[in-house]
Scaffold this motif. Structure first.
Motif, PDB file in Angstrom:
ATOM      1  N   MET A   1       0.606  -1.498  -0.015  1.00 27.51           N
ATOM      2  CA  MET A   1       0.078  -0.215   0.373  1.00 27.51           C
ATOM      3  C   MET A   1       1.408   0.943   0.238  1.00 27.51           C
ATOM      4  N   LYS A   2       0.672   2.036  -0.309  1.00 28.45           N
ATOM      5  CA  LYS A   2       1.312   2.944  -1.060  1.00 28.45           C
ATOM      6  C   LYS A   2       1.112   4.055   0.122  1.00 28.45           C
ATOM      7  N   LYS A   3       2.444   5.128   0.446  1.00 29.09           N
ATOM      8  CA  LYS A   3       2.166   5.961   1.809  1.00 29.09           C
ATOM      9  C   LYS A   3       0.318   6.622   1.133  1.00 29.09           C
ATOM     10  N   LYS A   4       0.466   7.557   0.131  1.00 24.38           N
ATOM     11  CA  LYS A   4      -1.142   8.440  -0.150  1.00 24.38           C
ATOM     12  C   LYS A   4      -2.168   7.960   0.634  1.00 24.38           C
ATOM     13  N   GLU A   5      -2.159   6.282   0.533  1.00 25.62           N
ATOM     14  CA  GLU A   5      -3.350   5.090   0.750  1.00 25.62           C
ATOM     15  C   GLU A   5      -3.323   4.923   1.853  1.00 25.62           C
ATOM     16  N   THR A   6      -2.246   5.321   2.690  1.00 23.28           N
ATOM     17  CA  THR A   6      -1.882   4.884   4.201  1.00 23.28           C
ATOM     18  C   THR A   6      -2.798   5.863   4.940  1.00 23.28           C
ATOM     19  N   PHE A   7      -2.191   7.216   4.376  1.00 26.45           N
ATOM     20  CA  PHE A   7      -2.929   8.324   4.760  1.00 26.45           C
ATOM     21  C   PHE A   7      -4.734   8.555   4.608  1.00 26.45           C
ATOM     22  N   TRP A   8      -5.064   8.302   3.185  1.00 24.14           N
ATOM     23  CA  TRP A   8      -6.299   8.374   3.208  1.00 24.14           C
ATOM     24  C   TRP A   8      -7.103   7.559   3.980  1.00 24.14           C
ATOM     25  N   LEU A   9      -6.561   5.873   4.258  1.00 20.54           N
ATOM     26  CA  LEU A   9      -7.076   5.380   5.508  1.00 20.54           C
ATOM     27  C   LEU A   9      -7.321   5.687   6.797  1.00 20.54           C
ATOM     28  N   ILE A  10      -5.833   6.279   7.420  1.00 17.86           N
ATOM     29  CA  ILE A  10      -5.765   6.696   8.462  1.00 17.86           C
ATOM     30  C   ILE A  10      -6.815   7.835   8.831  1.00 17.86           C
ATOM     31  N   GLY A  11      -6.862   8.780   7.757  1.00 20.34           N
ATOM     32  CA  GLY A  11      -8.056   9.947   8.031  1.00 20.34           C
ATOM     33  C   GLY A  11      -9.452   9.045   7.872  1.00 20.34           C
ATOM     34  N   THR A  12      -9.070   8.712   6.921  1.00 21.80           N
ATOM     35  CA  THR A  12     -11.193   8.085   7.063  1.00 21.80           C
ATOM     36  C   THR A  12     -11.273   7.183   8.679  1.00 21.80           C
ATOM     37  N   ILE A  13     -10.065   6.654   9.055  1.00 19.45           N
ATOM     38  CA  ILE A  13     -10.857   6.022  10.168  1.00 19.45           C
ATOM     39  C   ILE A  13     -10.611   6.853  11.785  1.00 19.45           C
ATOM     40  N   LEU A  14      -9.969   7.902  11.503  1.00 17.61           N
ATOM     41  CA  LEU A  14     -10.413   9.186  12.359  1.00 17.61           C
ATOM     42  C   LEU A  14     -11.603  10.234  11.936  1.00 17.61           C
ATOM     43  N   PHE A  15     -12.124  10.377  10.584  1.00 16.37           N
ATOM     44  CA  PHE A  15     -13.117  11.156  10.730  1.00 16.37           C
ATOM     45  C   PHE A  15     -14.317   9.663  10.978  1.00 16.37           C
ATOM     46  N   VAL A  16     -14.742   8.787  11.402  1.00 10.55           N
ATOM     47  CA  VAL A  16     -15.519   7.576  11.268  1.00 10.55           C
ATOM     48  C   VAL A  16     -15.503   8.073  13.292  1.00 10.55           C
ATOM     49  N   ILE A  17     -14.076   7.920  14.101  1.00 11.17           N
ATOM     50  CA  ILE A  17     -14.457   7.988  15.183  1.00 11.17           C
ATOM     51  C   ILE A  17     -14.440   9.867  15.319  1.00 11.17           C
ATOM     52  N   VAL A  18     -14.083  10.554  15.307  1.00 12.13           N
ATOM     53  CA  VAL A  18     -14.503  11.920  15.432  1.00 12.13           C
ATOM     54  C   VAL A  18     -16.055  11.884  15.277  1.00 12.13           C
ATOM     55  N   PHE A  19     -16.736  11.564  13.571  1.00 14.49           N
ATOM     56  CA  PHE A  19     -18.013  11.611  13.337  1.00 14.49           C
ATOM     57  C   PHE A  19     -18.729  10.849  14.584  1.00 14.49           C
ATOM     58  N   PHE A  20     -18.382   9.874  15.350  1.00 14.22           N
ATOM     59  CA  PHE A  20     -19.034   9.066  16.173  1.00 14.22           C
ATOM     60  C   PHE A  20     -19.786   9.252  17.459  1.00 14.22           C
ATOM     61  N   PHE A  21     -18.414   9.630  17.550  1.00 15.14           N
ATOM     62  CA  PHE A  21     -18.189   9.775  19.119  1.00 15.14           C
ATOM     63  C   PHE A  21     -18.190  11.673  19.701  1.00 15.14           C
TER      64      PHE A  21
END
Length: 160
Positions: A1-21
């Motif tokens: 997985m490329k570095k850009k894709e890792t950032f997108w995945l981590i960013g999406t996970i953080l967005f989900v956590i912030v959105f829900f909690f």
């Protein structure tokens, strides 16, 4: 997985956590509780983990649908994450369709005194509409999954 894709995945996970909690301010960081849903003077109590899974899947689906279409199905990692979230949504909607089908088939009868004519069956309720809307949504999800699978396969074969 490329570095850009890792950032997108981590960013999406953080967005989900912030959105829900985010609304609780991280003080109620507990997925073992329950969520109360009020629909037409009826309360449904749903475990919080189910609401979290549905919310996370919808956010992943929307973000990676946009990323996949903007890149014209050329990003293999984004396509695979989209397909995984799409399959998860199909499973969720399958459960909801089964639930709506069970609710729409609940028989209803009203029995009046003998002078008024006996038993009258109440046919049809609002769950019929919910059932058919869920079926259409699931059909759209299956078409999107098929289309993304075909496009990903074609682009992956061309890249080799």
């Amino acid at each position: 997985m490329k570095k850009k894709e890792t950032f997108w995945l981590i960013g999406t996970i953080l967005f989900v956590i912030v959105f829900f909690f985010g609304s609780s301010g991280f003080k109620n960081f507990d997925l073992t509780g329950s969520a109360d849903i009020n629909l037409h003077e009826t309360y449904y109590v749903v475990p919080s983990i189910h609401v979290f899974i549905l919310t996370a899947t919808l956010i992943f689906f929307m973000i990676y649908l946009i990323r996949m279409v903007r890149r014209n199905f050329k990003n293999l990692t984004a396509n695979l994450i989209f397909m995984i979230s799409n399959i998860t949504l199909i499973l969720i909607f399958t459960f909801l369709i089964i639930l709506a089908n069970g609710m729409r088939e609940i028989p209803g009868t009203t029995e009046y005194p003998p002078l008024s004519g006996g038993i009258i069956e109440n046919a049809g309720n609002g769950w019929n509409d919910v059932y058919y809307v869920l079926l259409v949504i699931q059909l759209i999800l299956i078409i999107l999954l098929t289309l993304s699978g075909i496009k990903t396969g074609l682009n992956y074969k061309r890249a080799e």
